[in-house]
Motif scaffolding. Structure first.
Motif, PDB file in Angstrom:
ATOM      1  N   ASN A  39       0.552  32.586  28.345  1.00 13.18           N
ATOM      2  CA  ASN A  39      -0.145  33.288  29.419  1.00 13.18           C
ATOM      3  C   ASN A  39      -0.971  32.300  30.232  1.00 13.18           C
ATOM      4  OD1 ASN A  39      -2.754  32.938  28.161  1.00 13.18           O
ATOM      5  ND2 ASN A  39      -2.253  34.652  26.786  1.00 13.18           N
ATOM      6  N   LEU A  40      -1.499  32.764  31.351  1.00 15.47           N
ATOM      7  CA  LEU A  40      -2.217  31.867  32.266  1.00 15.47           C
ATOM      8  C   LEU A  40      -3.420  31.213  31.603  1.00 15.47           C
ATOM      9  CD1 LEU A  40      -2.209  33.629  35.756  1.00 15.47           C
ATOM     10  CD2 LEU A  40      -0.786  31.767  34.924  1.00 15.47           C
TER      11      LEU A  40
ATOM     12  N   LEU B  78       4.450  26.868  33.479  1.00 16.15           N
ATOM     13  CA  LEU B  78       4.700  28.150  34.135  1.00 16.15           C
ATOM     14  C   LEU B  78       6.188  28.413  34.311  1.00 16.15           C
ATOM     15  CD1 LEU B  78       1.917  27.965  36.865  1.00 16.15           C
ATOM     16  CD2 LEU B  78       2.093  29.766  35.133  1.00 16.15           C
TER      17      LEU B  78
ATOM     18  N   ARG C 162       5.378  31.430  39.154  1.00 18.77           N
ATOM     19  CA  ARG C 162       6.179  31.764  37.972  1.00 18.77           C
ATOM     20  C   ARG C 162       7.268  32.786  38.321  1.00 18.77           C
ATOM     21  NH1 ARG C 162       3.308  33.034  32.342  1.00 18.77           N
ATOM     22  NH2 ARG C 162       3.998  30.911  31.800  1.00 18.77           N
ATOM     23  N   LYS C 163       6.926  33.780  39.116  1.00 19.27           N
ATOM     24  CA  LYS C 163       7.900  34.813  39.496  1.00 19.27           C
ATOM     25  C   LYS C 163       9.007  34.263  40.395  1.00 19.27           C
ATOM     26  CE  LYS C 163       4.660  38.707  39.203  1.00 19.27           C
ATOM     27  NZ  LYS C 163       3.899  39.722  39.972  1.00 19.27           N
TER      28      LYS C 163
ATOM     29  N   ASN D 279      -6.571  28.970  39.758  1.00 11.60           N
ATOM     30  CA  ASN D 279      -5.781  29.653  40.782  1.00 11.60           C
ATOM     31  C   ASN D 279      -5.946  28.980  42.149  1.00 11.60           C
ATOM     32  OD1 ASN D 279      -4.180  32.271  41.316  1.00 11.60           O
ATOM     33  ND2 ASN D 279      -5.747  32.317  42.909  1.00 11.60           N
TER      34      ASN D 279
ATOM     35  N   LYS E 195       7.616  30.655  29.445  1.00 15.26           N
ATOM     36  CA  LYS E 195       7.209  31.978  29.886  1.00 15.26           C
ATOM     37  C   LYS E 195       6.379  32.727  28.836  1.00 15.26           C
ATOM     38  CE  LYS E 195       9.423  31.572  33.783  1.00 15.26           C
ATOM     39  NZ  LYS E 195      10.552  32.385  34.191  1.00 15.26           N
TER      40      LYS E 195
ATOM     41  N   HIS F 153     -10.091  31.071  35.361  1.00 11.30           N
ATOM     42  CA  HIS F 153      -8.904  31.419  36.144  1.00 11.30           C
ATOM     43  C   HIS F 153      -9.099  31.158  37.631  1.00 11.30           C
ATOM     44  CE1 HIS F 153      -6.319  34.188  38.456  1.00 11.30           C
ATOM     45  NE2 HIS F 153      -5.410  33.868  37.552  1.00 11.30           N
TER      46      HIS F 153
ATOM     47  N   LEU G  22       0.881  32.916  39.362  1.00 16.43           N
ATOM     48  CA  LEU G  22       1.756  34.052  39.062  1.00 16.43           C
ATOM     49  C   LEU G  22       2.909  34.151  40.050  1.00 16.43           C
ATOM     50  CD1 LEU G  22      -0.680  36.906  37.961  1.00 16.43           C
ATOM     51  CD2 LEU G  22       0.998  35.684  36.554  1.00 16.43           C
ATOM     52  N   GLU G  23       2.625  33.917  41.339  1.00 15.66           N
ATOM     53  CA  GLU G  23       3.682  33.929  42.360  1.00 15.66           C
ATOM     54  C   GLU G  23       4.674  32.817  42.090  1.00 15.66           C
ATOM     55  OE1 GLU G  23       1.225  35.613  46.252  1.00 15.66           O
ATOM     56  OE2 GLU G  23       1.181  33.471  45.766  1.00 15.66           O
TER      57      GLU G  23
END
Length: 300
Positions: free
Chosen positions: A74-75, A67, A106-107, A91, A71, A87, A103-104
């Motif tokens: 994808n998940l 992650l 990775r961001k 998650n 980049k 997922h 996702l949080e």
């Protein structure tokens, strides 16, 4: 205890190489040649983790690494690669381990991210802490050019005798086991002997007390069979970024951080293999504790 460790090494290698499939206790214990009941107890005694905890941790750490640094994936690519069927499960497991969704996570990874640690906050939840050794990218790049000579080169296959270490604090004792074995084979001491540390975990996502490092010695010929805790490790031929310099142990983290940053700045990507260090001198024999080291990153 030696026989126990020998079998646990096989089990850990099997787990790490098969994170994408269902890993039942029965399947893993069969690899280690133990009954599931005895294997579970022995594994926990040696690693301080249950088998299931180890598997989950490894899957989470490998996922976090992807992650953060890959980049383009994808998940779905990531969670299928590490043995999650959907997922929702991925998650939930990831959030429990790192305190935020994939996702949080990775961001929130900064561009000069290099180390992730898990710690318990006051309310008992696990937070993700990004610990930057040096904040400024320009300073890192300046440092590496002053302290390491960098080249991109092809390296030949290397056959190693290896002893596994679980936790950074146990590396020295693993080298002591390796050296005792080498002395019994008249392989140590000798001229130009090369000691090598192979990192099977990343400090970015694995706590220092759990990171797996193999203490190794370069051999002229392949080790034919495992002897006690000493087993064969092979570094396959390929292209590597090699950063060479005379540094102290305290410089190692900065060397790795800077070298990975240099890799990214120069548009190289990590190959699916393990980074390693080659030691050309012994820091214990230098008045300032310095040693000549090659820091090697496998690249495509």
């Amino acid at each position: 205890m030696e026989e126990y460790k020998k079998r646990i090494v096989k089990a850990i290698q099997f787990i790490d190489n098969n994170l994408d499939i269902e890993l039942s206790l029965e399947k893993i214990s069969d690899v280690a040649a133990y009954s599931p009941f005895h294997f579970h107890r022995i594994f926990r005694l040696i690693t301080n983790e249950t088998v299931q905890s180890y598997i989950i941790r490894k899957r989470m750490e490998k996922s976090a690494f992807c992650l953060a640094l890959k980049k383009n994936l994808n998940l779905k690519d990531i969670y299928l690669q590490f043995g999650f069927s959907n997922h929702s499960i991925f998650n939930k497991t990831f959030k429990k381990h790192y305190g935020k969704s994939p996702l949080e996570f990775r961001k929130s990874v900064p561009e000069n991210f290099h180390k992730i640690q898990s710690k318990h906050s006051k309310n008992g939840q696990i937070d993700t802490v990004f610990n930057q050794y040096i904040c400024n990218i320009e300073n890192l790049l300046n440092w590496i050019h002053m302290n390491l000579k960098i080249k991109v080169t092809d390296l030949s296959e290397m056959n190693l005798a290896a002893v596994m270490s679980l936790g950074i604090a146990n590396v020295e004792s693993s080298y002591n086991i390796l050296i005792d074995w080498a002395k019994s084979k008249n392989l140590f001491p000798r001229d130009n002997v090369k000691m090598i540390s192979v990192y099977h975990d990343s400090f970015k996502v694995t706590p220092p007390d759990k990171v797996r490092i193999h203490a190794c010695m370069l051999l002229d010929e392949k080790l034919k069979k495992q002897e006690g805790e000493v087993f064969l490790e092979t570094i396959e031929a390929g292209k590597f970024i090699v950063g060479s310099g005379e540094v102290t142990l305290n410089d190692f983290e900065q060397c790795w951080v800077s070298l990975f940053l240099w890799m990214k700045e120069n548009n190289y990507s990590v190959r699916k293999a393990f980074p390693f260090e080659i030691y050309h001198t012994n820091f214990k024999e230098h008045p300032e504790g310095k040693m000549i080291v090659d820091f090697c990153i496998p690249i495509n």
